[in-house]
Every structure is written in C-alpha cells, then in structure tokens.
Design an enzyme around this catalytic site. Structure first.
Site, PDB file in Angstrom:
ATOM      1  CG  ASP A   1      -2.150   0.948   0.915  1.00 51.53           C
ATOM      2  OD1 ASP A   1      -2.056   1.779  -0.014  1.00 51.53           O
ATOM      3  OD2 ASP A   1      -3.169   0.851   1.619  1.00 51.53           O
TER       4      ASP A   1
HETATM    5  C1  BGC Z   1      -4.958   3.392  -0.050  1.00 51.02           C
HETATM    6  C2  BGC Z   1      -5.048   2.415  -1.189  1.00 51.02           C
HETATM    7  C3  BGC Z   1      -4.835   3.126  -2.489  1.00 51.02           C
HETATM    8  C4  BGC Z   1      -3.489   3.831  -2.447  1.00 51.02           C
HETATM    9  C5  BGC Z   1      -3.154   4.586  -3.706  1.00 51.02           C
HETATM   10  C6  BGC Z   1      -3.677   4.226  -0.112  1.00 51.02           C
HETATM   11  O1  BGC Z   1      -3.723   5.246   0.812  1.00 51.02           O
HETATM   12  O2  BGC Z   1      -5.020   2.719   1.170  1.00 51.02           O
HETATM   13  O3  BGC Z   1      -6.279   1.760  -1.174  1.00 51.02           O
HETATM   14  O4  BGC Z   1      -4.934   2.230  -3.559  1.00 51.02           O
HETATM   15  O5  BGC Z   1      -3.492   4.757  -1.389  1.00 51.02           O
HETATM   16  O6  BGC Z   1      -3.929   5.718  -3.833  1.00 51.02           O
END
Ligand code: BGC
Length: 773
Positions: free
Chosen positions: A263
């Site tokens: 993530d």
């Molecule tokens: C989120 C993800 C997301 C990623 C990219 C993170 O903060 O938890 O779900 O895909 O950001 O934007």
C-alpha cells in the site's frame, strides 16, 4: 533465376530472418516464462533494483534500455482515478481523465449477482485499459468487522463467501482486458482508525475462516495478478512484508505467482521487504530530497538501501531475482500483451451498466402495506389505499412530491479518499427524479432540511457545487416540515457522506447514528406527513431510531455517475428492487460482536476496547494499537445467530415489489465435493422481479464450535409474474469444512448437516438434511 525473382524471395524471407534474430524476451512465440527468464538475464543490478519500486506516485519504471515499458497503476476500486502530478497528490490538470463512476463495491455486493460482478469488472477494466493503466487498485475485500470502519463502502460486506464470489467475477472481468487487478488490503485491515499502527491479533481459525477466504478466492479462482499489502500489522509484523501472510500463505499455500504491491507508504523495513515477499514498493515517504539525492525514489526502502546491501555482499540476489521475475511477468500479462484490446471509456454500455448495478443494488428495507401511521391518525386520504404500499410511487395518484435532504443534491463521487473520482457526469437524486417525472404532471419541490457537508473537493478535484446555506438548523427544519404538510408524498434523502468521520478513508465513523440532526428531522417529517419515504445513502448500516414511524425505507449506496437515475427507477417501479444486504443492519452497535458490552464496569457492562479501537501500547519506542479479535468467528450474522438477537434488518435481507415463494427443495446429487441442491422459486405477485436464493450450511454436530450457520451458496433468479424456475446450488467440499488448526488444513467431519434455504439469514423457508459420509 531472374534478379527480380531473387529480390522477391529475399523480401519474403526478411520477416523470418527478423524473427530469428528477435531476442527471446521480445519473441511472442515464446512462453511468458521463457521471455521473463531472458529479460532477467539481460538486466543489470541497477535495472533490477529500479523495476521493483516506484518512480512516481503511480508508476514504476520498466527497463528503458530493453524497451520494456513502465507500469502504471490507478485507483480503484469503482472508477479510474484522475491523474495526479508526477510526485504530488495534486491534479495533473489533464482534460482526458474523467471516467464513469460505477457504484461503490458495497452496492455491487448488494446485487448478489455474480454475472453483474463480471460485467462490472469488464467495464471498469475497459476504462483502465483505455487510460493505459496496467494495474487497477481494487477490488477491496476486507471483511466488515465493524460498521464503524470508514472504508466499508469500498468493500463487499461481512461475509467471506459473498465477498469471494463477487470478487472472482470482478477479477476475471478486469483481467480479460489485459489489466491486472490489485486485491486489497491484505489482510485484516479492518479499521481506518490508527490504520498505520493497528496490530491485528486474530486466532488462526478466524483468520482462515473469516478474513482470508475472499482473498483466497480472488487469487486461486479469480487468478488475480497482483495483491496489495495493508498498512496495518498482523501479529506484530507489518502486513506488507509479513512472513506468514505473504510467503507462507499467499505465495506458499496458494501458489500466487503474481506481484505483491505495498500500500502507498506501507513498506517499513528493507530487511523484511527483501525476505518477506514484497515485490513492488509504492508511496513510501522519504527525505531523499533533503538528503541531497536527485531523486527521492532512490531512497525507497527497496531502492538504494537494498542495492547497498547487495553490493556489500550482505544479501544475495536470489530474492531480488524472484521479485523482478514477478514484476516482469506482470508487465508481460498487461502492457506487453499485444493481444489485449484498446478498452473504452464513458461509453453508453458503461453508463448503462453503472445504472443497472445501482438499481439492482438498492435494498428495499421497508414498504409497509398497512400504513398504520395513517390509519392511527384517521387520515386515510383517497391517495393512499391503506392496503397499498407506499412504494413504488403511484404516479396516477401522487400530484405533489416533496424531496428533503442534502444527499438529494450532493455529488458523492468526489471525496472519501483514494477512491475519489472525476466523473464525466453525475446525476444527483433530485435531478434523476425530476428527469423521470418530467411530463407526468407530478410537481416536485425541494427543501434542504439540514446542512451537512457543503464542500466537495478532493486532491484538487472539485464538484463545483456550493452547498452552503446560512439558515439555522431550526429554520431549515421548520421550512421542510411546513412544505411536508402540503405534499402528497415526502421523500427524505439523507444518510452519510464522504467527509471525515463518515464513509471516508483515514478515519472511522464517529458514530453509528446519522449525523447533522437527521434523526430529529425525520421524526418531524413523519409527524407532518406519514406518507414518508426515507432514502438512506451510506456505505454501511446506520441507526434508525424512527423506523416504526416511517412506512417506507430504501437503502441507497454510493451509486456513482447514474445515482439519481437508478434511484428514480426504483422509486417509481421501473426497476423492481432486488438488492439484499451484504451486512447485518444492527439495531444498535451493541448487537455487533466488536462493540458488544462484554466487560463489567461496576454495575454496568461495557464494550471492550481490546476489540475496538484496540489498546495503545504504553511503550515509548513503538507506537502500536493492539486490536484483539476476541470475538473470533462471531462476525456479523454469526454473532446475531448465536445470541438470537433481532437485528433491525438481517444479513441477506431485501424486499421486492412482488412476492416469491421457495418450494420443492431437494438434494439432487449427493456426491461429496459437488453436492447439488435444487429449489424452485415462484413469483407469486404481479410484477416481474428477482429473488436471491441463499443457502446456509449448518453443521449439526461437530467436535469444534461452529457458527450456527454459514452462507455457502446463493443465486439470483429473475422471474415474470406467475413464473417458476428451479435453481441449482452447488456445494463444494469447503462448504462443509472448518479449518483444523492442529492439522493446518481444512477438514470436515462426517455426519448430519442441515441446508437452510431462504431469502435472508433470518428468513429460512426450506430446510434439508444431508448426511456427509
Ligand atoms: C490506499 C489504497 C490506495 C493507495 C493509492 C492508499 O492510501 O489505502 O487503497 O490504492 O493509497 O492511492
């Protein structure tokens, strides 16, 4: 031979010669694995290091020298996110990056329609492909452990089986387009409160039976090409590089051959990232610039620090080669697959699909045929035949309709965190109703009722709406009540929104109750006019203390571009509602095992903070919140069943404008591993509609404690009035098994099982007994 013939021969032979000299990694006649091996053998250490981490907010480099393309990711999960700047979260300012906003995933789950999940995947995959994105960051399949989780709207409810079935359709549909899904957030990322420091402590059986099956289905059956590690920790180790979750279960037991993506900012340690399975690092904050580096990305945990360890001989290249192989395989499956289509965006079929999923996911929670409230007040007018339900709206009788509430006019596709979109259009509920009722003679008026969140922007995308209203709450309520008295029917459209403390990434919900004084407003409206329909827009259950005084209630989710059209279709009966709840609708938070009063405090019983929000460690060196999943398997309806609670609305529940019966259930084939159960469904009403046949398996006698019953098969069936169809539900071996912790495997015990068949977890209409040999 004449010289010109020689020339012709030479020209004909040219492509063959070229093919012979083509390096294997570019030769499309070779298998992906051969091409990956060849590409890997040509890469330098620096190229290998570069390909396993980001080069911008959403891309990682390919290998420029070899012509291996970059890899572009996009959120996800219900639309294609607008482009941000190379190294900023702010908008890139493109004018070609608006999309179709599909309904958020709770709505998709509420359709209980696996064909629709496949079509959803195909359509969103086409949009991702059109925008040249190789990886779509979705679907989200975290289990709804508590309704307070701010990101529930991005997931598919509380049941592992339902989430898994819907995820498989989504994954297959997206990947048919040559776009990879990224199943997220693995695993136990079930709250937003302190999400970076939450340490989920869950016993093995619960992990396997509740929190992993949807991921397992997406990987093993769906064939997902990437998966995202969560921000949280699991048993004391960060999920993104968790030895047990990633190496042992995902890559070991499930044989995952894709790439694990962190993530954004979820990577915390070079050592663990090297050895515990992480393949691609994104979003890490580094102070690379202040350290004088030319590129902050070089200071990612899997960049220079990793390279340095290799150069110093402290770690070998074995792990690195495996990571590179996985990233290359991903590139071959996506951007280097020349046979994939070109995709499409904002096409009529996509808009139609968004509309259909929206309308099919709306859940009719209540449609009181007796209009008891009216009778009690001796107010039965010619409008309302007391035996006739309030919905669908009777357009030959209703002359004036009052719509009340902020969510009737608020655009919801912007906000809520990374799933925020720049939709090419968004039809809000009031506009959808106006468009549908144009020319019918029904007069629509609108009263604001309350002010919630008048803003509407996220990372530089703005709805352009100014919803400020300087009137006091009392003035707004008084106006709405006055207008309600004059109207034939009142439709209140409220609920939650995507701002902080509600359905929003990064924070959990502040409360189970509706915000902004909506409960009082609904009570006042019900007093003023008993012909009241409440439409609740939210990604999860909310308290409804007024439920007995409101005859009709619809659960609307975040429906995206066509939100208003889908809602209007259901309100007037163009579409017969067939959505069923993918989560339990608790009467109060006490009914949810995570918040249940289990601790004695003096004379009172209170909820145990160990379960939620966790216990903050009193240790100055580590900042962690230990969250104990003490409730074990008792999640959602499993706890409701055990306690024999009456929730406001049970898991799996949803009404229709027609009526159905289920009958003639029988075991058609008793072969273990593929047991077939037939059940007939008849539409006994006067409208076409769809019913969801749900089969719950109950283990009558077991050596381990098992939930009272568990969903193990379902099917949605569409029926004309009077029509009967026989549905076949198949139960595989897993449908009978529990996870045997000592054996480290799934196991069933021979003996009696009951098949409980119905249209919700509480409304069981047919029961069969089955003896497992
Ligand atoms: C989120 C993800 C997301 C990623 C990219 C993170 O903060 O938890 O779900 O895909 O950001 O934007």
């Amino acid at each position: 031979m004449k010289p010109q013939n020689l020339l012709i021969l030479a020209l004909l032979a040219a492509p063959a010669l070229q093919a012979q000299t083509l390096p294997v990694y570019l030769d499309e006649t070779k298998s992906i694995e051969e091409r990956v091996d060849d590409a890997l053998s040509r890469m330098t250490l620096d190229e290998k290091i570069a390909i396993i981490h980001a080069q911008s907010k959403f891309s990682s480099p390919g290998v420029g020298r070899l012509g291996i393309p970059e890899l572009w990711c996009t959120d996800g999960p219900h639309g294609i996110r607008p482009d941000v700047l190379w190294d900023e979260w702010e908008q890139a300012g493109c004018s070609n990056d608006s999309c179709t906003a599909f309904p958020a995933l709770t709505c998709l789950a509420a359709t209980w329609n696996t064909d629709l999940a496949l079509r959803y995947g195909q359509s969103i995959g086409e949009e991702a492909r059109y925008r040249n994105k190789a990886v779509l960051l979705g679907p989200g399949v975290n289990i709804c452990r508590t309704p307070l989780n701010g990101r529930s709207f991005e997931y598919m409810g509380e049941d592992p089986f339902l989430s898994g079935r819907m995820a498989v359709g989504y994954v297959k549909g997206v990947q048919e387009q040559g776009v990879a899904v990224c199943v997220k957030h693995y695993a136990l990322n079930n709250n937003e409160h302190e999400r970076y420091t939450s340490n989920a402590l869950c016993d093995e059986r619960t992990l396997r039976e509740i929190y992993l099956p949807a991921f397992e289905a997406a990987i093993c059956e769906g064939g997902a090409w990437t998966l995202m590690g969560g921000y949280n920790l699991f048993r004391g180790q960060h999920a993104c590089h968790n030895q047990y979750l990633m190496n042992e279960i995902l890559k070991g037991e499930w044989g995952f051959d894709g790439a694990i993506i962190s993530d954004w900012g979820g990577t915390q340690s070079t050592q663990e990232a090297i050895y515990n399975g992480l393949d691609l690092e994104f979003g890490t904050w580094t102070d690379g610039l202040s350290m004088g580096a030319t590129n902050a990305y070089d200071n990612y945990l899997m960049a220079n620090p990793y390279r340095q360890l290799i150069l110093e001989g402290k770690v070998g290249e074995k792990e690195l080669n495996d990571k590179v192989r996985r990233v290359l395989r991903l590139i071959y499956r996506t951007t280097m697959n020349r046979n994939r289509g070109f995709g499409s965006i904002n096409s009529e079929p996509h808009i139609q699909l968004a509309q259909q999923v929206g309308a099919e996911g709306i859940v009719l929670l209540k449609n009181d045929p007796s209009l008891r409230a009216l009778l009690a007040r001796n107010e039965v007018s010619n409008l309302s035949n007391p035996s006739e339900p309030l919905l669908p709206l009777n357009l030959s009788k209703v002359r004036s309709l009052l719509v009340v509430g902020e969510n009737a006019i608020k655009m919801m596709t912007v906000g809520g965190g990374s799933s925020s979109l720049k939709a090419q259009h968004e039809i809000v509920p009031l506009d959808g109703l106006k468009a549908r009722l144009a020319g019918t003679g029904v007069q629509i008026s609108y009263a604001r009722g309350y002010v919630g969140d008048p803003g509407g922007s996220y990372n530089g995308v703005s709805t352009g709406q100014d919803l400020n209203d300087s009137r006091s709450a009392e003035e707004l309520c008084t106006e709405a009540v006055k207008m309600a008295r004059e109207a034939d029917v009142v439709i209140f459209i409220g609920g939650l929104n995507k701002s902080g403390g509600q359905d929003n990434e990064g924070t959990d919900r502040a409360d189970y109750a509706l915000p902004y004084g909506q409960d009082q407003l609904i009570e006042a409206l019900a007093q003023a006019n008993p012909r009241l329909v409440v439409v609740n827009i939210s990604g999860n259950a909310v308290a409804m203390p007024w439920i007995d005084r409101v005859p009709a209630v619809l659960q609307d989710w975040y429906l995206g571009s066509e939100a208003g059209t889908s809602l209007a279709q259901v309100l007037v009966g163009d579409v017969n509602p067939s959505g069923h709840l993918p989560m339990t609708w608790y009467a109060s938070l006490d009914q949810c095992s995570v918040h249940a009063p289990v601790l004695k405090q003096g004379r009172q019983r209170v909820a145990d903070p160990r379960r939620y929000p966790g216990i903050e460690r009193q240790d100055s060196t580590v900042h962690l919140w230990d969250i104990y999943y003490d409730e074990g398997l008792d999640v959602g309806y499993r706890y409701i069943d055990k306690q024999k609670f009456a929730p406001l609305f049970p898991f799996g529940y949803g009404l229709s404008y027609t009526t159905f019966t289920m009958h003639d259930a029988k075991v058609a084939d008793a072969t273990p591993g593929a047991v077939k159960v037939n059940v007939s469904v008849t539409n006994t009403g006067s409208r076409a509609g769809a019913e969801v046949v749900q089969l719950y398996v109950q283990d009558v006698k077991s050596s381990v404690a098992r939930p009272v019953k568990e969903l193990k098969a379902f099917q949605k069936v569409f029926l004309q009035p009077g029509e009967t169809k026989e549905v076949t539900l198949t139960l595989d071996a897993r449908a009978f098994q529990f996870y045997d912790v000592a054996a480290g495997d799934w196991r069933s015990e021979p003996g009696r099982f009951n098949f409980l068949i119905g249209n919700s977890s509480k409304n069981i209409l047919q029961t069969l007994a089955y003896d497992l040999k």
